[in-house]
Design a protein around this motif. Sequence first.
Motif, PDB file in Angstrom:
ATOM      1  N   UNK A   1       0.953  -1.102   0.064  1.00 58.95           N
ATOM      2  CA  UNK A   1      -0.146  -0.053  -0.058  1.00 58.95           C
ATOM      3  C   UNK A   1       0.899   1.214  -0.038  1.00 58.95           C
ATOM      4  N   UNK A   2       0.837   1.993  -1.097  1.00 61.84           N
ATOM      5  CA  UNK A   2       1.507   3.356  -1.083  1.00 61.84           C
ATOM      6  C   UNK A   2       0.796   4.508  -0.380  1.00 61.84           C
TER       7      UNK A   2
ATOM      8  N   UNK B   1       5.763   6.352   0.911  1.00 63.15           N
ATOM      9  CA  UNK B   1       6.540   5.200   1.513  1.00 63.15           C
ATOM     10  C   UNK B   1       5.571   4.167   1.103  1.00 63.15           C
ATOM     11  N   UNK B   2       6.086   2.818   1.188  1.00 63.47           N
ATOM     12  CA  UNK B   2       5.249   1.781   0.903  1.00 63.47           C
ATOM     13  C   UNK B   2       5.070   0.837   2.229  1.00 63.47           C
ATOM     14  N   UNK B   3       3.790   0.516   2.517  1.00 61.61           N
ATOM     15  CA  UNK B   3       3.557  -0.138   3.684  1.00 61.61           C
ATOM     16  C   UNK B   3       2.908  -1.669   3.053  1.00 61.61           C
ATOM     17  N   UNK B   4       3.770  -2.683   3.934  1.00 57.22           N
ATOM     18  CA  UNK B   4       3.207  -4.084   3.617  1.00 57.22           C
ATOM     19  C   UNK B   4       2.423  -4.332   4.865  1.00 57.22           C
ATOM     20  N   UNK B   5       0.931  -4.410   4.461  1.00 54.33           N
ATOM     21  CA  UNK B   5       0.097  -4.512   5.694  1.00 54.33           C
ATOM     22  C   UNK B   5       0.051  -5.976   6.107  1.00 54.33           C
TER      23      UNK B   5
ATOM     24  N   UNK C   1       5.010  -2.329   8.899  1.00 57.28           N
ATOM     25  CA  UNK C   1       6.330  -2.601   8.062  1.00 57.28           C
ATOM     26  C   UNK C   1       6.146  -1.840   6.970  1.00 57.28           C
ATOM     27  N   UNK C   2       7.483  -0.879   6.888  1.00 58.91           N
ATOM     28  CA  UNK C   2       7.567   0.078   5.980  1.00 58.91           C
ATOM     29  C   UNK C   2       8.672   0.226   5.053  1.00 58.91           C
ATOM     30  N   UNK C   3       8.632   0.502   3.816  1.00 58.31           N
ATOM     31  CA  UNK C   3      10.001   0.717   3.098  1.00 58.31           C
ATOM     32  C   UNK C   3       9.714   1.989   2.383  1.00 58.31           C
ATOM     33  N   UNK C   4      10.704   2.933   2.552  1.00 55.65           N
ATOM     34  CA  UNK C   4      10.457   4.238   2.224  1.00 55.65           C
ATOM     35  C   UNK C   4      10.734   4.130   0.610  1.00 55.65           C
ATOM     36  N   UNK C   5       9.845   5.279   0.149  1.00 53.20           N
ATOM     37  CA  UNK C   5       9.727   5.260  -1.336  1.00 53.20           C
ATOM     38  C   UNK C   5       8.422   4.363  -1.779  1.00 53.20           C
ATOM     39  N   UNK C   6       8.220   4.497  -3.312  1.00 55.79           N
ATOM     40  CA  UNK C   6       6.982   3.833  -3.925  1.00 55.79           C
ATOM     41  C   UNK C   6       7.666   2.711  -4.577  1.00 55.79           C
ATOM     42  N   UNK C   7       7.040   1.774  -3.946  1.00 53.98           N
ATOM     43  CA  UNK C   7       7.659  -0.071  -4.680  1.00 53.98           C
ATOM     44  C   UNK C   7       6.553  -0.597  -5.155  1.00 53.98           C
TER      45      UNK C   7
END
Length: 402
Positions: free
Chosen positions: A26-27, A35-39, A76-82
């Motif tokens: 989820x962006x 950021x990109x969240x992995x729910x 759990x988050x990864x910065x940026x749009x992925x």
Amino acid sequence: MAGFVNIRRDVDDKFYRYRMPVLLTKIEGKGNGIKTVVPNMSDVARALSRPPTYPTKFFGSELGAQTTVDEKNDRYIVNGAHDATRLRELLDAFIDKFVLCGSCKNPETDLIITKNEMIVRDCKACGERTSVDMRHRLSTYILKNPPKKKGKKNKGGHAEAPSPSSEVNGVAASGENGDAEAEAGSEDEMMKRIKSEASELKAESQLADEGWSADTSPEAVKARIGAVAAGMGNLALTGGGEDESDEDADSPYTQLGNWVVDNSGASAVDVFKKVQELGIEKKHKAVRVLVQTLFTGEIIAEIPTYIAIFQKMVTSEKHQKSLLGGIERLAGLDHPELIASIPKILMEFYQADVLEEEVVLSWGTHVSKKFVDKETSKKVRKASEPFLKWLAEAEDDEEDAE
């Protein structure tokens, strides 16, 4: 609702025993704060019998992005749009490197850390124990954040995930960390690992560019010894709590510095053996002496050869500050031409998990005369601003996410 896929997505068998939820993304945010969240990271990690922090940190390492882990709120988050496709491909790579048995390719494994700090995958299907790639940045993170033992609870109060076999078949997986410790080798095994990693990295560096090798001509060595001798005389100014007896000409630090200079080009394992021989492998001042003597004006190419030593020795904030002090002396006094390369130098140690962002940011905002004169200290910190700015922006993004 997310569906399920085979843990090994290259297996088309619809009756394959080992399955996991499809990774969702989820962006959120926009601009620099995107950021990109992995729910459903926790659900995916549970199916893999791994802490959710491991695949999250793996994503960050592979993408060169900052990550945010909030176990309490299960975010759990990864910065940026992925996009999801890219992260699913990286998840496959994580599974291959840190989940699947290296022998039978079965995901029914537990991660075990041995006494000599090797990470192995203990397979419950075939009984084999296969090692992971210790050079990967995630391996360093795992060593510092080992998996919890079965039956214990994580920070969020939830029990650790069962192995894939117990999740599918309802049978509790056995296997304790005790067997691995019985296999643990002596300190010599750790040395062999350092030597192997260092020699491989050194060979790659030499093959990539012969011009990166240090100048070991008699004239160059003589000049280097003179520069180090001048610097060693100032070590007393940077005692930082060490005994006064450590600061004279016969101190182990002076002996270490002289030995490294006299044995220019020594392997990582030989250097670490010398540190152990002098009994200072846990001393923060030894870290600074190594920075000043191991590296030359070609430090960017030399760091991979010796990084394993610093990953082993730098264990506290005080060690990190000593490392930064050594960089100040090396670039500010011995090799002024390195001033422009300060951001690259800091990035090398940061990406190897030797330096932490909080320590670097604090160092960058406080000019100090502890290691060099005030003007030199200002000059080094001024040069580090691009890296400090990058760290600060990444930290702000993480705070926004929280």
